[in-house]
Enzyme design. Sequence first.
Site, PDB file in Angstrom:
ATOM      1  N   ASP A 282      38.291  59.527  57.103  1.00  0.00           N
ATOM      2  CA  ASP A 282      37.616  59.973  55.885  1.00  0.00           C
ATOM      3  C   ASP A 282      38.612  59.837  54.735  1.00  0.00           C
ATOM      4  OD1 ASP A 282      36.424  61.291  53.782  1.00  0.00           O
ATOM      5  OD2 ASP A 282      35.488  62.791  55.082  1.00  0.00           O
TER       6      ASP A 282
ATOM      7  N   ALA B 193      35.439  48.791  44.102  1.00  0.00           N
ATOM      8  CA  ALA B 193      34.012  48.424  44.054  1.00  0.00           C
ATOM      9  C   ALA B 193      33.326  49.394  43.112  1.00  0.00           C
ATOM     10  CB  ALA B 193      33.399  48.519  45.449  1.00  0.00           C
TER      11      ALA B 193
ATOM     12  N   ARG C 106      16.821  51.013  49.670  1.00  0.00           N
ATOM     13  CA  ARG C 106      16.897  50.089  48.541  1.00  0.00           C
ATOM     14  C   ARG C 106      15.691  49.148  48.567  1.00  0.00           C
ATOM     15  NH1 ARG C 106      23.493  49.223  48.609  1.00  0.00           N
ATOM     16  NH2 ARG C 106      23.324  49.612  50.831  1.00  0.00           N
TER      17      ARG C 106
ATOM     18  N   TYR D  28      26.546  59.548  41.736  1.00  0.00           N
ATOM     19  CA  TYR D  28      27.047  58.193  42.023  1.00  0.00           C
ATOM     20  C   TYR D  28      27.633  57.573  40.746  1.00  0.00           C
ATOM     21  CZ  TYR D  28      26.839  53.306  43.653  1.00  0.00           C
ATOM     22  OH  TYR D  28      27.143  52.016  44.013  1.00  0.00           O
TER      23      TYR D  28
HETATM   24  P1  NAD Z   1      27.097  51.204  52.505  1.00  0.00           P
HETATM   25  O1  NAD Z   1      26.548  52.585  52.442  1.00  0.00           O
HETATM   26  O2  NAD Z   1      26.471  50.237  53.437  1.00  0.00           O
HETATM   27  O3  NAD Z   1      28.654  51.235  52.812  1.00  0.00           O
HETATM   28  C1  NAD Z   1      29.509  52.260  52.381  1.00  0.00           C
HETATM   29  C2  NAD Z   1      30.506  52.548  53.486  1.00  0.00           C
HETATM   30  O4  NAD Z   1      31.433  53.547  53.037  1.00  0.00           O
HETATM   31  C3  NAD Z   1      29.823  53.106  54.746  1.00  0.00           C
HETATM   32  O5  NAD Z   1      30.284  52.395  55.879  1.00  0.00           O
HETATM   33  C4  NAD Z   1      30.260  54.559  54.774  1.00  0.00           C
HETATM   34  O6  NAD Z   1      30.281  55.091  56.074  1.00  0.00           O
HETATM   35  C5  NAD Z   1      31.626  54.479  54.111  1.00  0.00           C
HETATM   36  N1  NAD Z   1      32.101  55.735  53.531  1.00  0.00           N
HETATM   37  C6  NAD Z   1      31.438  56.557  52.688  1.00  0.00           C
HETATM   38  N2  NAD Z   1      32.215  57.617  52.364  1.00  0.00           N
HETATM   39  C7  NAD Z   1      33.405  57.438  53.017  1.00  0.00           C
HETATM   40  C8  NAD Z   1      34.605  58.192  53.093  1.00  0.00           C
HETATM   41  N3  NAD Z   1      34.764  59.346  52.442  1.00  0.00           N
HETATM   42  N4  NAD Z   1      35.613  57.723  53.862  1.00  0.00           N
HETATM   43  C9  NAD Z   1      35.474  56.556  54.551  1.00  0.00           C
HETATM   44  N5  NAD Z   1      34.360  55.801  54.512  1.00  0.00           N
HETATM   45  C10 NAD Z   1      33.332  56.249  53.762  1.00  0.00           C
HETATM   46  O7  NAD Z   1      27.049  50.649  51.000  1.00  0.00           O
HETATM   47  P2  NAD Z   1      27.308  49.183  50.457  1.00  0.00           P
HETATM   48  O8  NAD Z   1      26.069  48.674  49.881  1.00  0.00           O
HETATM   49  O9  NAD Z   1      28.032  48.367  51.473  1.00  0.00           O
HETATM   50  O10 NAD Z   1      28.306  49.493  49.243  1.00  0.00           O
HETATM   51  C11 NAD Z   1      29.713  49.419  49.427  1.00  0.00           C
HETATM   52  C12 NAD Z   1      30.428  49.651  48.114  1.00  0.00           C
HETATM   53  O11 NAD Z   1      29.986  48.702  47.135  1.00  0.00           O
HETATM   54  C13 NAD Z   1      30.182  51.040  47.512  1.00  0.00           C
HETATM   55  O12 NAD Z   1      31.370  51.501  46.938  1.00  0.00           O
HETATM   56  C14 NAD Z   1      29.153  50.781  46.449  1.00  0.00           C
HETATM   57  O13 NAD Z   1      29.237  51.704  45.398  1.00  0.00           O
HETATM   58  C15 NAD Z   1      29.514  49.368  45.987  1.00  0.00           C
HETATM   59  N6  NAD Z   1      28.347  48.682  45.411  1.00  0.00           N
HETATM   60  C16 NAD Z   1      27.377  48.175  46.226  1.00  0.00           C
HETATM   61  C17 NAD Z   1      26.275  47.568  45.660  1.00  0.00           C
HETATM   62  C18 NAD Z   1      25.191  46.948  46.506  1.00  0.00           C
HETATM   63  O14 NAD Z   1      24.220  46.420  45.946  1.00  0.00           O
HETATM   64  N7  NAD Z   1      25.287  46.935  47.815  1.00  0.00           N
HETATM   65  C19 NAD Z   1      26.140  47.505  44.270  1.00  0.00           C
HETATM   66  C20 NAD Z   1      27.126  48.076  43.490  1.00  0.00           C
HETATM   67  C21 NAD Z   1      28.241  48.653  44.070  1.00  0.00           C
END
Ligand code: NAD
Length: 321
Positions: free
Chosen positions: A59, A117, A189, A148
């Site tokens: 974490d 990110a 989403r 967020y």
């Molecule tokens: P996701 O929810 O699939 O992945 C996020 C990951 O972070 C998960 O595996 C989760 O278990 C892990 N996580 C969360 N809190 C944590 C913590 N305290 N310690 C360790 N791990 C932790 O989301 P995603 O779509 O893969 O997004 C990943 C990143 O990209 C995020 O930071 C998100 O803000 C950013 N982002 C994604 C999008 C998109 O369209 N997918 C758009 C903008 C920004």
Amino acid sequence: MTGLRAVITGGAGFLGSHLCERLLDQGAAVTCMDNFLTGSPRNVGHLMGRPGFRVTECDLTGFVHVPGPVGLVLHFASSASPADYLRHPIETLKAGSLGTLHALGLAREKSARFVLASTSEVYGDPLEHPQRESYWGNVNPVGPRSVYDEAKRFAESLTTAYRDAHGVDTGIVRIFNTYGPGMRPHDGRAVPTFIRQSLTGEPITVAGDGTQTRSICYVDDTVSGVLALAASHFAGPVNIGNPAEMSVLELAETIRRLTGSCSPIRFVERPVDDPDVRRPDTSLAARRLGWRPRVDPETGLLRTIAWFERELRGSDAAAVS
Ligand code: NAD
């Protein structure tokens, strides 16, 4: 990337798992750190056993230790789907604040390049369209989405302070809605929801009257943009997204057509503070990183639909056996 050791926080999530795979393909060693809040070891199961790949359950809001040298920290740990961050508001604020602090501390300790990110959500419900990096945004600081949006705005500020005060080689990428294989069918989403509903014959739930717009970027393009920023020393922030803007209703109708579905469209209540428009200006990414999206929405959606078909068939088979 050969010889590079990268740490990817949130590496077992949707984007993180694609980044792990691409970096391994390019010859890097990869340590994936995740607490599996919204991600899963299953997302990186196919990478287990590849040379240099390691998964650590951790974490980021607590103590972080990584032995040995690290050249790159990609900080992706945070819930990203509205359904997830509304379910985990405090965890999301902590991932953006404490998690970013600890990931920056790791990059500083290792003298590593650091990429945050961030998100198009820092623009909130934008009053400028399309959104350029110079736009400061329009975020309701006490609205439900603020957990967020404001966490990411704080994370950008902290990243900038570490660059200025500690000389950490940081980059900030503002990612716009990304979709592709590997998303959870129930993550809430629009793209996975519409594909799942189309494939199972359920009504396709469109929020409001569906005239609000989104610009969706295929995951392979987003990964290329993130890694182009990682390979540079550019601070950003830089938008990565596909400017092909469409209304949410158009997106629903496109997915229904591409899946050959007969699902009806059902209009449902629009979430609070849902942005009216969203389209990236990507000229900075083109100029500074030589990046532009290559996969048009129909091609990307067809690939994603094919993946979901296999995935949903697999879960049906598991339910029967
Ligand atoms: P996701 O929810 O699939 O992945 C996020 C990951 O972070 C998960 O595996 C989760 O278990 C892990 N996580 C969360 N809190 C944590 C913590 N305290 N310690 C360790 N791990 C932790 O989301 P995603 O779509 O893969 O997004 C990943 C990143 O990209 C995020 O930071 C998100 O803000 C950013 N982002 C994604 C999008 C998109 O369209 N997918 C758009 C903008 C920004």
